[in-house]
Scaffold this active site. Structure first.
Site, PDB file in Angstrom:
ATOM      1  CG  ASN A  58      -2.134  -0.888   1.029  1.00  0.00           C
ATOM      2  OD1 ASN A  58      -2.677  -0.995  -0.059  1.00  0.00           O
ATOM      3  ND2 ASN A  58      -2.547  -1.550   2.090  1.00  0.00           N
ATOM      4  CE  LYS A  65      -5.960  -2.174  -1.738  1.00  0.00           C
ATOM      5  NZ  LYS A  65      -5.410  -1.830  -0.442  1.00  0.00           N
ATOM      6  CD  GLU A  89     -10.900  -1.338   3.558  1.00  0.00           C
ATOM      7  OE1 GLU A  89     -10.178  -1.436   4.567  1.00  0.00           O
ATOM      8  OE2 GLU A  89     -10.574  -1.815   2.451  1.00  0.00           O
TER       9      GLU A  89
END
Length: 339
Positions: A94, A188, A195
């Site tokens: 990430n 992402k 999220e």
């Protein structure tokens, strides 16, 4: 294909297992010798050092890094000098997309290719597959397609989007080349920001349901307690596990996150194993920074990030100041915690 994997944590190790199931050859390395031994026992080629790791890979080498974002640069510094022109480095963690742009330029100067892959799937990915958002040079991404396709979930039993059969591409397989360097981690990054917001919405909504029996509890009658004007309206003792379960069935708020929530509430209705301290690993912050710099309003995602700060006690001093000010202007004495 052959792939080298550096970083054998929960995701890295399972990605190796998923690749090997269909015949890809994996060379693995981790600072934990035990992690290497375990996967070597499952068919991977284990490496005792980075030098050993690189020697076992065929040219052009493809090396996938599955390490924390903060460890990528140090790993690249150690690894890049051992690679040769034409080799490929993939960062599947990430990382901040701005770091990807820099790394791609630095490695290109050495004749190396860099691909950033935002990877979602967590501990369930071994069986479910990994959604992948990819950034990098088109030809290099095409070369790696067998790896991405194997790791991806595939269409599965998800209904096709009407008209998608006319479009083509890999998106409905669960992986997508999003654009040049940094594009994969940018997508992402926003995925994880969303999220945060989704998780906060479920948490807040179910917390309201948990407090729907507030009318059954005694409240002090004093200047420090807001009265509950109509306690008869708050007399419900809801079974949250059942509510999460029924929402999973045909509701517009159904999702995989709700599936996981239902599992947790069924296993432990009071969530006694958790303290409520919620971490953030960076993507939510970077999403908000991108929103600010591109003037894209994101009030929900921003609030969900701040909620995580609050969960860790980052607002304790601010709360003490509020209490201090109330005491100074009105002589208000703090009530004990829990009252």
């Amino acid at each position: 294909m052959q792939l080298g994997m550096i970083g054998l944590g929960r995701m890295g190790a399972n990605m190796v297992r998923r690749l090997q199931k269909v015949g890809h050859q994996c060379v693995v390395y981790d600072r934990s010798a035990e992690s290497v031994r375990q996967l070597a026992g499952e068919g991977a080629a284990g490496s005792a050092s980075l030098d050993d790791f690189v020697k076992k890979l065929q040219r052009p080498r493809a090396v996938w890094l599955m390490v924390p974002a903060g460890a990528v640069d140090a790993t690249l510094r150690e690894l890049a000098g051992k690679l040769e022109r034409g080799d490929i480095v993939i960062d599947g963690g990430n990382s901040y997309y701005i770091d990807d742009i820099r790394r791609a330029k630095e490695l290109a100067a050495k004749g190396l290719h860099y691909v950033d892959v935002g990877t979602s799937g967590g501990v369930w990915g071994l069986e479910r597959g990994y959604c992948q958002m990819i950034g990098g040079e088109t030809e290099i991404v095409k070369h790696l397609d067998p790896i991405f396709k194997t790791l991806a979930p595939g269409r599965g039993n998800v209904d096709r989007t009407p008209g998608r059969e006319k479009v083509g591409g890999t998106a409905e397989e669960g992986y997508l080349h999003c654009g040049p360097s940094g594009a994969g981690h940018f997508v992402k990054m926003v995925h994880n920001g969303i999220e945060y917001g989704l998780m906060a919405a479920y948490a807040e909504g179910l917390n309201i349901l948990k407090h729907a029996n507030a009318g059954k509890t005694h409240r002090e009658t004093d200047a420090e307690t807001t009265p509950l004007r109509n306690p008869e309206y708050y007399q419900y003792d809801f079974n949250l596990a059942d509510i999460a379960e029924v929402w999973r069935r045909g509701s517009v708020v159904a999702s995989w996150l709700l599936d996981l929530t239902a599992i947790s509430l069924l296993e432990q209705p009071t969530l006694e194993r958790f303290s409520g301290r919620v971490s953030d690993s960076g993507e939510g912050r970077w999403t908000i920074l991108a929103a600010i710099e591109s003037t894209a309003p994101a009030p929900v995602l921003t609030a969900s990030l701040f909620q995580r700060f609050t969960s860790r006690g980052e607002d304790d001093f601010a709360a003490k100041l509020l209490s201090a000010m109330r005491y100074q202007f009105g002589g208000h004495i703090e009530k004990a915690a829990g009252h």
